[in-house]
Design an enzyme around this catalytic site. Structure first.
Site, PDB file in Angstrom:
ATOM      1  N   PHE A 176       4.513   6.074  -0.464  1.00  0.00           N
ATOM      2  CA  PHE A 176       3.939   4.761  -0.755  1.00  0.00           C
ATOM      3  C   PHE A 176       2.935   4.845  -1.901  1.00  0.00           C
ATOM      4  O   PHE A 176       2.384   3.836  -2.300  1.00  0.00           O
ATOM      5  CB  PHE A 176       3.240   4.198   0.482  1.00  0.00           C
ATOM      6  CG  PHE A 176       4.118   4.166   1.695  1.00  0.00           C
ATOM      7  CD1 PHE A 176       5.037   3.149   1.872  1.00  0.00           C
ATOM      8  CD2 PHE A 176       4.060   5.169   2.646  1.00  0.00           C
ATOM      9  CE1 PHE A 176       5.864   3.118   2.988  1.00  0.00           C
ATOM     10  CE2 PHE A 176       4.877   5.150   3.762  1.00  0.00           C
ATOM     11  CZ  PHE A 176       5.784   4.118   3.932  1.00  0.00           C
ATOM     12  N   HIS A 177       2.679   6.072  -2.390  1.00  0.00           N
ATOM     13  CA  HIS A 177       1.595   6.241  -3.367  1.00  0.00           C
ATOM     14  C   HIS A 177       2.021   7.072  -4.573  1.00  0.00           C
ATOM     15  O   HIS A 177       1.455   8.141  -4.801  1.00  0.00           O
ATOM     16  CB  HIS A 177       0.383   6.940  -2.722  1.00  0.00           C
ATOM     17  CG  HIS A 177      -0.001   6.411  -1.383  1.00  0.00           C
ATOM     18  ND1 HIS A 177      -0.376   7.212  -0.341  1.00  0.00           N
ATOM     19  CD2 HIS A 177      -0.088   5.140  -0.924  1.00  0.00           C
ATOM     20  CE1 HIS A 177      -0.667   6.476   0.718  1.00  0.00           C
ATOM     21  NE2 HIS A 177      -0.500   5.217   0.402  1.00  0.00           N
ATOM     22  N   PRO A 178       2.983   6.628  -5.353  1.00  0.00           N
ATOM     23  CA  PRO A 178       3.261   7.392  -6.577  1.00  0.00           C
ATOM     24  C   PRO A 178       2.077   7.293  -7.548  1.00  0.00           C
ATOM     25  O   PRO A 178       1.575   6.202  -7.792  1.00  0.00           O
ATOM     26  CB  PRO A 178       4.508   6.715  -7.155  1.00  0.00           C
ATOM     27  CG  PRO A 178       4.568   5.373  -6.524  1.00  0.00           C
ATOM     28  CD  PRO A 178       3.847   5.460  -5.218  1.00  0.00           C
TER      29      PRO A 178
END
Lengths: 512, 127
Positions: free
Chosen positions: A440-442
């Site tokens: 969910f956190h590139p």
């Protein structure tokens, strides 16, 4: 009109503004509001559509994925070597991924900032220097501690298990106001209680004259004499979603805020290059462990995310509670046919907890035959070990809490009925390719650095290669941060926007 | 092919009716339409592979949709457990796209214990 629905536009459009921002998510909203409040004319171009909270709040999860998420929620990072295929969720709508987060608010850990400010030489990124920016964002998004009363039974069970194992759990902070425990934050809050940027930032930006063009795909940044002078692209067609009616925007500043998956692509399409562009991306690979109890859990009653543990942060693992709507959990149950459906019938007895890895930057985004990026990711041996250790620890928590069966995210695996059965995760782990992982956190695909050979943007957020071209989103974070990234992204955008306004006249002179 | 997969995943003692099978096709189309051309092509490739895989997975010279429903289910089970990573990915991809909308139906949700609008937490906050 503050939001133009580009799908309804029938003729080519042009605009001239002080600043054009590409992307309307957590970072784009912050800088749009800052510039508009300062009296600058601001136009934000968003590839996704515009949905009001009332519209997205009633969408079923599958509808939400199709309308608010990139690739209808099916985007993946392709694993290189012994690496899982990682499902990568990113928003594509006015408000961006902030519509689809669990709302968790973490400051960047001090030890990370210490590394940035000392080892990497980014002297302005100390905890003290960032404190006022963190505070300002936290107030704007109404960061609040989730009270224990809002914890679902699902979370309580994992907390009980963790406590028995001596692993401390704490309450998380989220950007909520009036949460009613619908437990579906990641598909759009049905109660306007999550302070996503469409609620917390955009109304103020619109009040100060900022405009948004939705359904507007920016295809390239126009560069003249080494300076960004505007952008061009096409509105997406109402029926096909394909690019159709062209638009052009001239601007003194071009600000890229498309997120770590797309900002590098836009820069590459616009002629920028270099060994760091689109590389070193971190994903915080995540996993969830489910457990079946004899008791009725009803995990959907309560805040979707409410507790976390940083007890294993020194080993690169953060545990965060998570739940999903039953239909989404049903899809995650193992098995096929009747075996699968028998497990789904026990969904009310299911508890879920998640974990994520503070990873090395093994990700890349590349251009290829689609307008979506090719996302590649190579997990290091260290991160693989962390991954399995995290899964094993969550499994132990579940058994300590009295779980009868544990469901690990391993393709084709049966449920596990005792703690001893989890030993293989550290003694003889399976191929990581058999693991179901999510991101969910590139972050970090156009990272900030103090020298041109070390990154893509300067500490000011301006690119090293093109003047008056800024990147303000999660792609500028120089390393993984090990915690949910929304506050970090918004804080960096606020800091960069304040610097941009402070030096506005200098930048504007170049554009004159 | 979508109908054939749905039957393998969801057929109980009673066969799925035509309207429901058509709804599965519509749901898959709903996921694929907003996706990029490359992702759509990838999913189509998966479908085509699945169509011909009975020869390899089951040793039967038939296409997937020609197999009896029970054999299709067995084939998906084998693929789900396979150590060859593309096999479980194909199963998971279509299982996910079909299962999420299937369990968004109010009646089915209530059948698995989800109370919908009668949720306790909502009522607690309201009063």
């Amino acid at each position: 009109m503050s939001v133009l629905r580009g799908r309804e536009v029938g003729a080519p459009m042009r605009a001239q503004v002080d600043a054009v921002i590409i992307g309307s998510g957590a970072s784009g909203a912050v800088i749009a509001r800052e510039l508009a409040r300062d009296g600058r004319s601001v136009l934000t171009l968003e590839e996704g559509g515009y949905y009001t909270p009332e519209e997205y709040g009633v969408l079923a999860p599958s509808q939400s994925l199709r309308r608010l998420a990139r690739e209808a929620g099916l985007a993946v990072a392709v694993g290189l070597g012994d690496t899982p295929l990682i499902s990568t969720l990113a928003g594509r709508a006015v408000g961006g991924s902030s519509l689809l987060t669990g709302g968790i608010i973490f400051r960047i850990p001090e030890e990370i900032l210490h590394g940035w400010s000392t080892t990497l030489g980014l002297h302005d990124l100390t905890p003290d220097a960032l404190d006022p920016f963190f505070t300002e964002i936290e107030e704007a998004v109404h960061a609040e501690l989730v009270p224990e009363a809002m914890r679902s039974r699902s979370t309580e069970l994992f907390v009980e298990g963790a406590t028995k194992l001596g692993i401390p759990m704490k309450s998380v902070r989220r950007n909520t106001s009036g949460c009613r425990g619908a437990s579906r934050c990641t598909f759009g809050c049905p109660n306007r209680a999550k302070m996503s940027v469409d609620i917390s930032f955009w109304p103020d930006a619109w009040k100060h004259g900022a405009e948004v063009w939705a359904d507007a795909l920016v295809e390239r940044v126009d560069v003249a004499s080494g300076r960004a002078v505007g952008v061009r692209g096409r509105f997406l067609d109402q029926e096909t979603g394909e690019p159709r009616v062209p638009f052009e925007v001239s601007a003194k500043m071009v600000i890229v805020a498309c997120g770590a998956l797309h900002s590098p692509l836009l820069l590459l399409r616009s002629g920028l290059a270099g060994p760091n562009l689109g590389r070193h991306m971190t994903l915080h690979p995540s996993f969830r462990v489910c457990a079946l109890f004899d008791e009725r859990v009803d995990g959907w009653d309560g805040a979707m995310q409410s507790a976390y543990s940083d007890a294993m942060m020194d080993q690169g693992i953060t545990f965060v509670s998570a739940y999903n709507p039953p239909s989404v959990l049903a899809a995650a149950f193992p098995g096929v046919g009747k075996a699968h459906r028998r497990l789904i019938e026990r969904v009310s007895q299911l508890a879920v907890f998640g974990g994520m890895i503070h990873d090395d930057g093994g990700g890349q985004v590349r251009r290829w035959i689609s307008r979506e990026p090719l996302i590649l990711y190579r997990m290091t041996a260290r991160d693989r070990a962390r991954f399995f250790l995290g899964m094993q620890t969550l499994g132990k928590m579940a058994f300590a809490a009295g779980a009868k069966e544990v469901l690990l995210p391993i393709f084709g695996a049966d449920t596990f009925k005792s703690e001893a059965e989890l030993d293989f995760l550290t003694s003889n782990p399976p191929s990581a390719k058999r693991i179901e992982s999510l991101s969910f956190h590139p972050l970090g695909s156009a990272k900030m650095s103090v020298s041109e050979d070390g990154g893509v943007v300067k500490p000011s957020g301006e690119t090293w290669q093109v003047d008056n071209l800024f990147v303000v989103d999660g792609s500028v974070l120089p390393t993984s941060i090990g915690v949910n990234s929304q506050l970090a992204i918004m804080t960096m955008a606020l800091k960069i926007s304040r610097g941009l306004l402070r030096d506005w006249s200098r930048y504007a002179r170049r554009a004159a | 092919m979508i109908r054939a997969i749905a039957e393998a995943l969801f057929t109980d003692d009673v066969p799925l009716d035509d309207a429901m099978l058509e709804a599965f096709v519509t749901n898959i189309d709903g996921f694929m339409s907003p996706a990029s051309k490359t992702l759509r092509a990838g999913l189509m490739l998966m479908l085509e592979a699945l169509r011909w895989l009975p020869i390899i997975v089951m040793g039967k010279p038939a296409t997937f949709d020609d197999l009896p429903i029970a054999a299709r289910t067995e084939m998906l089970e084998r693929m789900d457990r396979s150590r060859f990573s593309p096999f479980p990915l194909i199963v998971v991809a279509f299982k996910t796209m079909l299962t999420i909308p299937y369990y968004e139906d109010d009646e089915r949700l209530r059948a698995i214990g989800y109370p919908g609008e009668a949720r306790k937490r909502y009522l607690t906050v309201k009063t």
